[in-house]
Design a protein around this motif. Sequence first.
Motif, PDB file in Angstrom:
ATOM      1  N   ALA A 167      39.983 130.144 -11.374  1.00 30.74           N
ATOM      2  CA  ALA A 167      38.576 129.789 -11.140  1.00 30.74           C
ATOM      3  C   ALA A 167      38.064 128.850 -12.230  1.00 30.74           C
ATOM      4  O   ALA A 167      37.305 127.914 -11.951  1.00 30.74           O
ATOM      5  N   LEU A 168      38.475 129.064 -13.471  1.00 34.78           N
ATOM      6  CA  LEU A 168      38.092 128.146 -14.548  1.00 34.78           C
ATOM      7  C   LEU A 168      38.677 126.757 -14.294  1.00 34.78           C
ATOM      8  O   LEU A 168      38.031 125.740 -14.544  1.00 34.78           O
ATOM      9  N   GLY A 169      39.903 126.704 -13.779  1.00 28.41           N
ATOM     10  CA  GLY A 169      40.505 125.418 -13.418  1.00 28.41           C
ATOM     11  C   GLY A 169      39.702 124.710 -12.337  1.00 28.41           C
ATOM     12  O   GLY A 169      39.462 123.502 -12.415  1.00 28.41           O
ATOM     13  N   HIS A 170      39.250 125.455 -11.336  1.00 29.55           N
ATOM     14  CA  HIS A 170      38.418 124.867 -10.273  1.00 29.55           C
ATOM     15  C   HIS A 170      37.084 124.379 -10.841  1.00 29.55           C
ATOM     16  O   HIS A 170      36.564 123.340 -10.419  1.00 29.55           O
ATOM     17  N   SER A 171      36.533 125.117 -11.794  1.00 32.73           N
ATOM     18  CA  SER A 171      35.289 124.670 -12.442  1.00 32.73           C
ATOM     19  C   SER A 171      35.514 123.356 -13.187  1.00 32.73           C
ATOM     20  O   SER A 171      34.661 122.461 -13.159  1.00 32.73           O
ATOM     21  N   TRP A 172      36.683 123.236 -13.835  1.00 31.90           N
ATOM     22  CA  TRP A 172      36.980 121.992 -14.561  1.00 31.90           C
ATOM     23  C   TRP A 172      37.154 120.828 -13.582  1.00 31.90           C
ATOM     24  O   TRP A 172      36.776 119.699 -13.883  1.00 31.90           O
ATOM     25  N   ASP A 173      37.684 121.117 -12.394  1.00 33.50           N
ATOM     26  CA  ASP A 173      37.733 120.104 -11.332  1.00 33.50           C
ATOM     27  C   ASP A 173      36.314 119.621 -11.017  1.00 33.50           C
ATOM     28  O   ASP A 173      36.073 118.424 -10.857  1.00 33.50           O
ATOM     29  N   GLY A 174      35.381 120.575 -10.914  1.00 33.70           N
ATOM     30  CA  GLY A 174      33.990 120.225 -10.608  1.00 33.70           C
ATOM     31  C   GLY A 174      33.349 119.376 -11.694  1.00 33.70           C
ATOM     32  O   GLY A 174      32.576 118.457 -11.395  1.00 33.70           O
ATOM     33  N   VAL A 175      33.666 119.667 -12.949  1.00 26.69           N
ATOM     34  CA  VAL A 175      33.153 118.850 -14.054  1.00 26.69           C
ATOM     35  C   VAL A 175      33.686 117.420 -13.928  1.00 26.69           C
ATOM     36  O   VAL A 175      32.938 116.451 -14.073  1.00 26.69           O
ATOM     37  N   ALA A 176      34.978 117.281 -13.641  1.00 35.01           N
ATOM     38  CA  ALA A 176      35.565 115.948 -13.465  1.00 35.01           C
ATOM     39  C   ALA A 176      34.896 115.216 -12.309  1.00 35.01           C
ATOM     40  O   ALA A 176      34.660 114.003 -12.387  1.00 35.01           O
ATOM     41  N   ASP A 177      34.584 115.930 -11.225  1.00 38.51           N
ATOM     42  CA  ASP A 177      33.876 115.315 -10.091  1.00 38.51           C
ATOM     43  C   ASP A 177      32.544 114.735 -10.545  1.00 38.51           C
ATOM     44  O   ASP A 177      32.188 113.606 -10.204  1.00 38.51           O
ATOM     45  N   GLU A 178      31.778 115.525 -11.312  1.00 40.88           N
ATOM     46  CA  GLU A 178      30.450 115.081 -11.776  1.00 40.88           C
ATOM     47  C   GLU A 178      30.557 113.866 -12.690  1.00 40.88           C
ATOM     48  O   GLU A 178      29.795 112.907 -12.557  1.00 40.88           O
ATOM     49  N   ILE A 179      31.488 113.913 -13.631  1.00 42.61           N
ATOM     50  CA  ILE A 179      31.632 112.798 -14.582  1.00 42.61           C
ATOM     51  C   ILE A 179      32.079 111.536 -13.851  1.00 42.61           C
ATOM     52  O   ILE A 179      31.526 110.450 -14.079  1.00 42.61           O
ATOM     53  N   ALA A 180      33.052 111.659 -12.956  1.00 47.33           N
ATOM     54  CA  ALA A 180      33.531 110.490 -12.216  1.00 47.33           C
ATOM     55  C   ALA A 180      32.412 109.879 -11.377  1.00 47.33           C
ATOM     56  O   ALA A 180      32.259 108.654 -11.324  1.00 47.33           O
ATOM     57  N   ALA A 181      31.599 110.726 -10.741  1.00 48.31           N
ATOM     58  CA  ALA A 181      30.475 110.213  -9.944  1.00 48.31           C
ATOM     59  C   ALA A 181      29.480 109.488 -10.832  1.00 48.31           C
ATOM     60  O   ALA A 181      28.948 108.425 -10.468  1.00 48.31           O
ATOM     61  N   GLY A 182      29.217 110.031 -12.028  1.00 47.06           N
ATOM     62  CA  GLY A 182      28.300 109.377 -12.962  1.00 47.06           C
ATOM     63  C   GLY A 182      28.823 108.030 -13.436  1.00 47.06           C
ATOM     64  O   GLY A 182      28.057 107.065 -13.554  1.00 47.06           O
ATOM     65  N   ILE A 183      30.108 107.943 -13.687  1.00 48.43           N
ATOM     66  CA  ILE A 183      30.711 106.674 -14.124  1.00 48.43           C
ATOM     67  C   ILE A 183      30.654 105.647 -12.999  1.00 48.43           C
ATOM     68  O   ILE A 183      30.336 104.466 -13.230  1.00 48.43           O
ATOM     69  N   ARG A 184      30.949 106.072 -11.783  1.00 45.35           N
ATOM     70  CA  ARG A 184      30.896 105.142 -10.638  1.00 45.35           C
ATOM     71  C   ARG A 184      29.486 104.579 -10.424  1.00 45.35           C
ATOM     72  O   ARG A 184      29.324 103.419 -10.051  1.00 45.35           O
ATOM     73  N   ARG A 185      28.466 105.401 -10.677  1.00 43.39           N
ATOM     74  CA  ARG A 185      27.081 104.930 -10.502  1.00 43.39           C
ATOM     75  C   ARG A 185      26.729 103.785 -11.450  1.00 43.39           C
ATOM     76  O   ARG A 185      25.852 102.995 -11.185  1.00 43.39           O
ATOM     77  N   LEU A 186      27.430 103.703 -12.585  1.00 43.54           N
ATOM     78  CA  LEU A 186      27.138 102.666 -13.581  1.00 43.54           C
ATOM     79  C   LEU A 186      27.816 101.350 -13.246  1.00 43.54           C
ATOM     80  O   LEU A 186      27.542 100.346 -13.904  1.00 43.54           O
ATOM     81  N   ARG A 187      28.697 101.317 -12.268  1.00 43.97           N
ATOM     82  CA  ARG A 187      29.477 100.108 -11.985  1.00 43.97           C
ATOM     83  C   ARG A 187      28.846  99.288 -10.888  1.00 43.97           C
ATOM     84  O   ARG A 187      28.061  99.727 -10.102  1.00 43.97           O
TER      85      ARG A 187
END
Length: 196
Positions: A176-196
């Motif tokens: 479950a902690l691994g799945h949570s870390w997947d979710g963090v990566a999703d959020e960060i990647a979405a934030g980076i894409r918004r800046l491009r």
Amino acid sequence: MISPKGLATLMSLVWLGGCAVGGAPPTRYTLPDDAATPPAPASGAEARHQLTVRPLRLTRYLDVEGIVFQLDDITLQEASGHQWVEPLGRQLERGLRERLAHRLPETRVMLEADAGNETSQRLRVEVERFQGRHDGLAVTEGRWQLRDADGRLLVLEPFRVTTPLAADGYPALVRALGHSWDGVADEIAAGIRRLR
């Protein structure tokens, strides 16, 4: 899904059992790989962008060998019989690089140690919570910031991801902690894409 009371009881028994055994070696865990089906990441000349992941900052109580479990609203316990196979910060940093490379296929994602003098955006992540909780959830919380090649702050965002445990016990908690870390990566990647 397990009941909060059942999880708290199980975790208490597991912890007490681990203490009673004495000399038994601890069970060691590693975070699971990214649960998302990744596209092939770009590399070298194919990458249109570069991102350097700086060393991850882990709050002090998480920078321990044992997996941390929150017994109630104010009590945290480091497990003595259930430990990380390598330092948690190193696992999270490496896992974040791999997850971001999957989510940002046009970006060459590097750890700072491998980046040398290359000019790129720089990502810094601080993790304040990465633990199981008495109500049957795995909780990951902190903040991330992105700076440009000149050091200017582009974004500073908090993250908080909770994942229900699928079963009782530490293996389910680690997954479950691994799945949570997947979710963090999703959020960060979405934030980076918004800046491009």
